[in-house]
Design a protein around this motif. Structure first.
Motif, PDB file in Angstrom:
ATOM      1  N   PHE A  92       0.842  -1.186   0.000  1.00  0.00           N
ATOM      2  CA  PHE A  92       0.000   0.000   0.000  1.00  0.00           C
ATOM      3  C   PHE A  92       0.883   1.244   0.000  1.00  0.00           C
ATOM      4  O   PHE A  92       1.920   1.270   0.662  1.00  0.00           O
ATOM      5  CB  PHE A  92      -0.897   0.036   1.233  1.00  0.00           C
ATOM      6  CG  PHE A  92      -1.987  -1.005   1.223  1.00  0.00           C
ATOM      7  CD1 PHE A  92      -3.153  -0.803   0.507  1.00  0.00           C
ATOM      8  CD2 PHE A  92      -1.842  -2.185   1.938  1.00  0.00           C
ATOM      9  CE1 PHE A  92      -4.157  -1.754   0.501  1.00  0.00           C
ATOM     10  CE2 PHE A  92      -2.836  -3.138   1.929  1.00  0.00           C
ATOM     11  CZ  PHE A  92      -3.994  -2.925   1.206  1.00  0.00           C
ATOM     12  N   SER A  93       0.461   2.277  -0.702  1.00  0.00           N
ATOM     13  CA  SER A  93       1.173   3.547  -0.646  1.00  0.00           C
ATOM     14  C   SER A  93       0.694   4.309   0.581  1.00  0.00           C
ATOM     15  O   SER A  93      -0.352   4.003   1.158  1.00  0.00           O
ATOM     16  CB  SER A  93       0.919   4.357  -1.917  1.00  0.00           C
ATOM     17  OG  SER A  93      -0.368   4.928  -1.869  1.00  0.00           O
ATOM     18  N   ALA A  95      -0.493   7.315   0.786  1.00  0.00           N
ATOM     19  CA  ALA A  95      -1.793   7.958   0.555  1.00  0.00           C
ATOM     20  C   ALA A  95      -2.932   6.939   0.675  1.00  0.00           C
ATOM     21  O   ALA A  95      -4.003   7.245   1.193  1.00  0.00           O
ATOM     22  CB  ALA A  95      -1.823   8.622  -0.819  1.00  0.00           C
ATOM     23  N   GLU A  96      -2.674   5.705   0.211  1.00  0.00           N
ATOM     24  CA  GLU A  96      -3.723   4.679   0.292  1.00  0.00           C
ATOM     25  C   GLU A  96      -4.024   4.308   1.739  1.00  0.00           C
ATOM     26  O   GLU A  96      -5.175   4.109   2.122  1.00  0.00           O
ATOM     27  CB  GLU A  96      -3.308   3.438  -0.517  1.00  0.00           C
ATOM     28  CG  GLU A  96      -3.459   3.634  -2.017  1.00  0.00           C
ATOM     29  CD  GLU A  96      -2.692   2.609  -2.857  1.00  0.00           C
ATOM     30  OE1 GLU A  96      -2.771   2.688  -4.085  1.00  0.00           O
ATOM     31  OE2 GLU A  96      -2.007   1.735  -2.276  1.00  0.00           O
ATOM     32  N   VAL A  97      -2.962   4.208   2.550  1.00  0.00           N
ATOM     33  CA  VAL A  97      -3.171   3.870   3.963  1.00  0.00           C
ATOM     34  C   VAL A  97      -3.920   4.990   4.676  1.00  0.00           C
ATOM     35  O   VAL A  97      -4.847   4.736   5.447  1.00  0.00           O
ATOM     36  CB  VAL A  97      -1.828   3.583   4.670  1.00  0.00           C
ATOM     37  CG1 VAL A  97      -2.032   3.420   6.165  1.00  0.00           C
ATOM     38  CG2 VAL A  97      -1.186   2.337   4.101  1.00  0.00           C
ATOM     39  N   MET A  99      -5.934   7.105   3.344  1.00  0.00           N
ATOM     40  CA  MET A  99      -7.316   7.077   2.849  1.00  0.00           C
ATOM     41  C   MET A  99      -8.164   6.053   3.602  1.00  0.00           C
ATOM     42  O   MET A  99      -9.382   6.205   3.720  1.00  0.00           O
ATOM     43  CB  MET A  99      -7.324   6.798   1.338  1.00  0.00           C
ATOM     44  CG  MET A  99      -8.688   6.812   0.662  1.00  0.00           C
ATOM     45  SD  MET A  99      -9.653   8.323   0.922  1.00  0.00           S
ATOM     46  CE  MET A  99      -9.409   9.194  -0.619  1.00  0.00           C
ATOM     47  N   MET A 100      -7.532   5.017   4.124  1.00  0.00           N
ATOM     48  CA  MET A 100      -8.301   4.014   4.892  1.00  0.00           C
ATOM     49  C   MET A 100      -8.946   4.639   6.122  1.00  0.00           C
ATOM     50  O   MET A 100      -9.933   4.110   6.643  1.00  0.00           O
ATOM     51  CB  MET A 100      -7.400   2.864   5.301  1.00  0.00           C
ATOM     52  CG  MET A 100      -6.978   2.010   4.123  1.00  0.00           C
ATOM     53  SD  MET A 100      -5.893   0.690   4.653  1.00  0.00           S
ATOM     54  CE  MET A 100      -5.077   0.338   3.103  1.00  0.00           C
ATOM     55  N   VAL A 120      -7.741  13.740   3.412  1.00  0.00           N
ATOM     56  CA  VAL A 120      -6.541  12.908   3.450  1.00  0.00           C
ATOM     57  C   VAL A 120      -5.290  13.768   3.271  1.00  0.00           C
ATOM     58  O   VAL A 120      -4.300  13.614   4.010  1.00  0.00           O
ATOM     59  CB  VAL A 120      -6.624  11.808   2.363  1.00  0.00           C
ATOM     60  CG1 VAL A 120      -5.274  11.162   2.142  1.00  0.00           C
ATOM     61  CG2 VAL A 120      -7.654  10.765   2.761  1.00  0.00           C
ATOM     62  N   ALA A 133       3.692  10.781   0.229  1.00  0.00           N
ATOM     63  CA  ALA A 133       2.384  10.266  -0.213  1.00  0.00           C
ATOM     64  C   ALA A 133       2.475   9.076  -1.157  1.00  0.00           C
ATOM     65  O   ALA A 133       1.697   8.132  -1.049  1.00  0.00           O
ATOM     66  CB  ALA A 133       1.588  11.389  -0.861  1.00  0.00           C
ATOM     67  N   ASP A 134       3.428   9.096  -2.075  1.00  0.00           N
ATOM     68  CA  ASP A 134       3.475   8.041  -3.090  1.00  0.00           C
ATOM     69  C   ASP A 134       4.421   6.894  -2.745  1.00  0.00           C
ATOM     70  O   ASP A 134       4.570   5.965  -3.528  1.00  0.00           O
ATOM     71  CB  ASP A 134       3.881   8.641  -4.438  1.00  0.00           C
ATOM     72  CG  ASP A 134       2.726   8.615  -5.419  1.00  0.00           C
ATOM     73  OD1 ASP A 134       1.617   8.269  -4.990  1.00  0.00           O
ATOM     74  OD2 ASP A 134       2.948   8.930  -6.602  1.00  0.00           O
TER      75      ASP A 134
ATOM     76  N   ARG B   6       0.564   4.222 -11.344  1.00  0.00           N
ATOM     77  CA  ARG B   6       0.260   4.742 -10.010  1.00  0.00           C
ATOM     78  C   ARG B   6      -0.192   6.196 -10.088  1.00  0.00           C
ATOM     79  O   ARG B   6      -1.116   6.599  -9.441  1.00  0.00           O
ATOM     80  CB  ARG B   6       1.490   4.661  -9.103  1.00  0.00           C
ATOM     81  CG  ARG B   6       1.893   3.258  -8.743  1.00  0.00           C
ATOM     82  CD  ARG B   6       2.696   3.270  -7.485  1.00  0.00           C
ATOM     83  NE  ARG B   6       1.926   3.863  -6.423  1.00  0.00           N
ATOM     84  CZ  ARG B   6       0.900   3.262  -5.853  1.00  0.00           C
ATOM     85  NH1 ARG B   6       0.528   2.079  -6.253  1.00  0.00           N
ATOM     86  NH2 ARG B   6       0.233   3.851  -4.896  1.00  0.00           N
ATOM     87  N   VAL B  13      -0.415  14.618  -6.338  1.00  0.00           N
ATOM     88  CA  VAL B  13       0.309  13.452  -5.847  1.00  0.00           C
ATOM     89  C   VAL B  13      -0.154  13.001  -4.461  1.00  0.00           C
ATOM     90  O   VAL B  13      -0.004  11.855  -4.076  1.00  0.00           O
ATOM     91  CB  VAL B  13       1.824  13.746  -5.883  1.00  0.00           C
ATOM     92  CG1 VAL B  13       2.352  14.180  -4.537  1.00  0.00           C
ATOM     93  CG2 VAL B  13       2.563  12.529  -6.406  1.00  0.00           C
ATOM     94  N   PRO B  16      -4.654   8.954  -3.200  1.00  0.00           N
ATOM     95  CA  PRO B  16      -4.429   7.604  -3.719  1.00  0.00           C
ATOM     96  C   PRO B  16      -4.600   7.571  -5.234  1.00  0.00           C
ATOM     97  O   PRO B  16      -5.347   8.355  -5.797  1.00  0.00           O
ATOM     98  CB  PRO B  16      -5.532   6.786  -3.035  1.00  0.00           C
ATOM     99  CG  PRO B  16      -5.911   7.570  -1.832  1.00  0.00           C
ATOM    100  CD  PRO B  16      -5.720   9.006  -2.200  1.00  0.00           C
ATOM    101  N   VAL B 239      -8.654  -2.688   4.865  1.00  0.00           N
ATOM    102  CA  VAL B 239      -8.298  -2.576   6.281  1.00  0.00           C
ATOM    103  C   VAL B 239      -8.174  -3.959   6.915  1.00  0.00           C
ATOM    104  O   VAL B 239      -7.400  -4.146   7.850  1.00  0.00           O
ATOM    105  CB  VAL B 239      -9.274  -1.684   7.076  1.00  0.00           C
ATOM    106  CG1 VAL B 239      -9.232  -0.273   6.545  1.00  0.00           C
ATOM    107  CG2 VAL B 239     -10.675  -2.210   7.038  1.00  0.00           C
ATOM    108  N   ALA B 296      -1.411  -3.226  -3.489  1.00  0.00           N
ATOM    109  CA  ALA B 296      -2.401  -4.098  -2.876  1.00  0.00           C
ATOM    110  C   ALA B 296      -3.746  -3.427  -2.620  1.00  0.00           C
ATOM    111  O   ALA B 296      -4.644  -4.044  -2.064  1.00  0.00           O
ATOM    112  CB  ALA B 296      -1.845  -4.651  -1.558  1.00  0.00           C
ATOM    113  N   ASP B 297      -3.909  -2.172  -3.008  1.00  0.00           N
ATOM    114  CA  ASP B 297      -5.182  -1.486  -2.765  1.00  0.00           C
ATOM    115  C   ASP B 297      -6.300  -2.180  -3.554  1.00  0.00           C
ATOM    116  O   ASP B 297      -6.281  -2.182  -4.781  1.00  0.00           O
ATOM    117  CB  ASP B 297      -5.050  -0.016  -3.185  1.00  0.00           C
ATOM    118  CG  ASP B 297      -6.250   0.806  -2.764  1.00  0.00           C
ATOM    119  OD1 ASP B 297      -7.305   0.225  -2.448  1.00  0.00           O
ATOM    120  OD2 ASP B 297      -6.131   2.045  -2.750  1.00  0.00           O
TER     121      ASP B 297
END
Lengths: 258, 356
Positions: A92-93, A95-97, A99-100, A120, A133-134, B6, B13, B16, B239, B296-297
């Protein structure tokens, strides 16, 4: 201002009583630190507030809301937790984490909106991780990962922020930068409760200390009232000398060889 | 490639990565594979003929310079077969991605938790029931497969339950043990029907020898509904791939989400196994390759796994029916030959990297 109120909360794991009728008020706007020896019930208290452990007795209220009656989703909109050293899944990037953290707010049929992305970005800025972030979370240092978890918690826009030994695995530099950030977050008007191992860090950063021992509150008040030689000996079974920090004037705990 | 995927185009940037580049890539792969599959076979149909046949099917009428068999081969044999392979590949790969995220285990796939073995027994049982009761519709086979898979997963879940919780390790062990038992039962059932030896072999090795639109149209609703449910759970899957406490603190009702994801993935596995037999490795390897490429998103992983799985199985099936044409190789042989080296490479890599 919010007020988190625990009334006679008891938790038992089988025969072991982790918390015994703990009553505690945590006001917003101050960094409140939970201190106490291993097994004194710090983590159990935080789990009870977060909802990951159900108390056998007692109530937990935030303002007029009984937290224990809420669904996991409704509760996660109010309460966020930063764990000690979370297992950050690979792949996971950053930013993705972060966003969770929006998970409890996002309707899965509609997906995330612009305003979620803005929250975020703001959370990453507040935690000082915007340039990361990336990056993949697996490639970050421990201090950076801890900041990612704080940003994720901030993205939940919680009224209560819980930290369970969130600085335990960090070096002094990162401990200080994370606790400084946490204190700012508290002073912005959130309820912030942090379990801390290091008494001197707690004395330096917390506005208010709660000393737990054997599942009960032994003392509660400003650092100078809680960190006394007598109370520390009673809680930890060690003898200490209390001095005053020459620069900050806060109590300084010095260990003595037996 | 990975960076471009990505970042997307013109993306700020600090958010996500978007989903659409991944859908675009997957669609291109799948369409390309389907195009090859339609052209290639024991009878090669020239592209011009295919274009003309499609045009005639839409616009009607016109002069026909091609052999009459072309239309039959295209519309009654190849297209339905490509459709079935698309559905099967998408089902296996996206349920594999979901199982891997849910169980936090890169080796979890429809086979490991027993869903495939249960589906196999259910499918064989209902297919045999249809031999003695011809009134039973074809849809009884995927339903049988789904019930077989669902019962197995429920049993695995119950067996793997230790003191109120369901640790991943006991769950997987229970899955492996029960799979062995169910595979033995399947083989016993198949051996009792000795006349059907070719069907037995085809089923166990994976492959599809029927024709027509009946099988794909029976399977489609299972796969579509299953995928919609999985995609609906994409954030919960994200999650859940951390740990249960974190998932709960982020507002996920862990027990319920897990049940929903398992049911959807099992539904898809059942549908896939019902008509295509036990095709291995697609559910394991395609999600891995997708994860290596885009991370993995599950917002992005699920669509890419589905489309990539569809493309891979369509290509494998094209190989299966053209390598020794006019004979056919079992589909499972192709996926194993392609999959095992990749699997071993992955295992060796796993020593240095934590997850992949």
């Amino acid at each position: 201002m919010d007020l988190l109120r625990l009334s006679a909360v008891s938790i038992a794991y089988g025969a072991r009583q982790a918390l015994r009728h703990v009553s505690l008020d945590v006001p917003a706007g101050a960094l409140v630190a939970l201190v106490g020896p291993n097994g004194s019930g710090k983590s159990s208290l935080l789990h009870a507030i977060a909802g990951t452990v159900t108390p056998q007795a007692g109530t937990i209220h935030l303002g007029g809301i009984a937290l224990t009656t809420l669904t996991a989703t409704a509760r996660a909109r109010l309460v966020a937790s930063v764990p000690q050293s979370a297992r950050l899944a690979e792949g996971f990037s950053v930013a993705e984490v972060v966003m969770m953290g929006r998970t409890p707010h996002i309707d899965p049929w509609r997906g995330s909106r612009h305003h979620d992305a803005a929250i975020v970005a703001e959370a990453m800025r507040a935690a000082g991780i915007e340039p990361l972030a990336d990056r993949w979370v697996g490639q970050l240092s421990g201090g950076e990962q801890q900041r990612v978890l704080i940003a994720r918690a901030l993205a939940q826009q919680p009224r209560v922020l819980l930290l369970d030994e969130a600085t335990a695995h960090l070096d002094v530099h990162h401990q200080i930068s994370v606790l400084g950030l946490v204190r700012i977050l508290a002073h912005q008007g959130r309820v912030v409760l942090a379990a801390l191992h290091d008494l001197n860090l707690a004395a330096l950063y917390a506005d208010h200390l709660v000393l737990l021992a054997h599942g009960t509150v032994l003392a509660s008040g400003p650092p100078a009232q809680v960190l006394t030689a007598a109370l520390i000996e009673q809680a930890f079974g060690v003898s200490v000398i209390i001095a005053t920090h020459p620069f900050h004037g806060t109590p300084l705990v010095m260990l003595r060889d037996r | 490639m990975r960076l471009a995927l990505r970042r997307g185009i013109g993306r700020h940037v600090a958010t996500p990565a978007p989903v659409w580049p991944v859908v675009l890539l997957g669609s291109v792969l799948m369409t390309g594979a389907a195009g090859i599959a339609v052209l290639v076979g024991s009878v090669m149909i020239p592209p011009a003929a295919i274009g003309a046949l499609f045009w005639r099917a839409v616009a009607g009428g016109g002069h026909d310079p091609w052999p009459a068999t072309y239309a039959t081969i295209l519309f009654d044999i190849r297209l339905p077969r490509v459709a079935l392979m698309i559905l099967t590949g998408a089902a296996l790969a996206s349920s594999g991605a979901a199982y891997q995220g849910l169980f936090r285990n890169p080796l979890a796939d429809p086979y490991l938790i027993g869903a495939a073995a249960g589906a196999g027994l259910g499918a064989v049982f209902s297919a045999m029931l249809r031999l003695s009761m011809p009134a039973l519709p074809l849809a009884a086979v995927p339903f049988g497969a789904f019930f077989g898979a669902a019962l197995t997963v429920a049993a695995v879940y119950a067996l793997g339950r230790v003191g109120g919780a369901t640790p991943v390790s006991t769950l997987l062990l229970a899955g492996v043990a029960l799979s062995a038992l169910l595979s033995a039962a399947t083989i016993y059932l198949l051996l009792r029907q000795a006349r059907q030896a070719s069907y037995i072999l085809a089923f166990l090795l994976g492959g599809y020898a029927g024709g027509g639109w009946e099988a794909p149209s029976v399977v489609a609703p299972f796969v579509v509904i299953g995928f919609v449910v999985l995609y609906h759970c994409r954030r919960e899957l994200n999650v859940l791939s951390f740990d249960d406490h974190q998932a709960q603190q982020l507002g996920v009702d862990v027990g319920r989400a897990r049940l929903r994801i398992i049911i959807a993935a099992t539904l898809m596995t059942g549908a896939a196994v019902a008509f295509s037999g036990l095709v291995g490795f697609i559910g394991l390897i395609v999600p891995h390759m997708a994860r290596l490429l885009i991370g993995a998103d599950h917002r992005r992983l699920l669509p890419l796994a589905a489309l990539g799985g569809a493309a891979s199985l369509v290509l494998a099936d094209t190989l299966a029916r053209s390598v020794v044409a006019p004979e056919e190789l079992p589909l499972g042989v192709i996926t194993a030959v392609a999959g095992v080296p990749f699997f071993l490479w992955m295992l060796r890599r796993a020593r240095s990297a934590a997850f992949f």
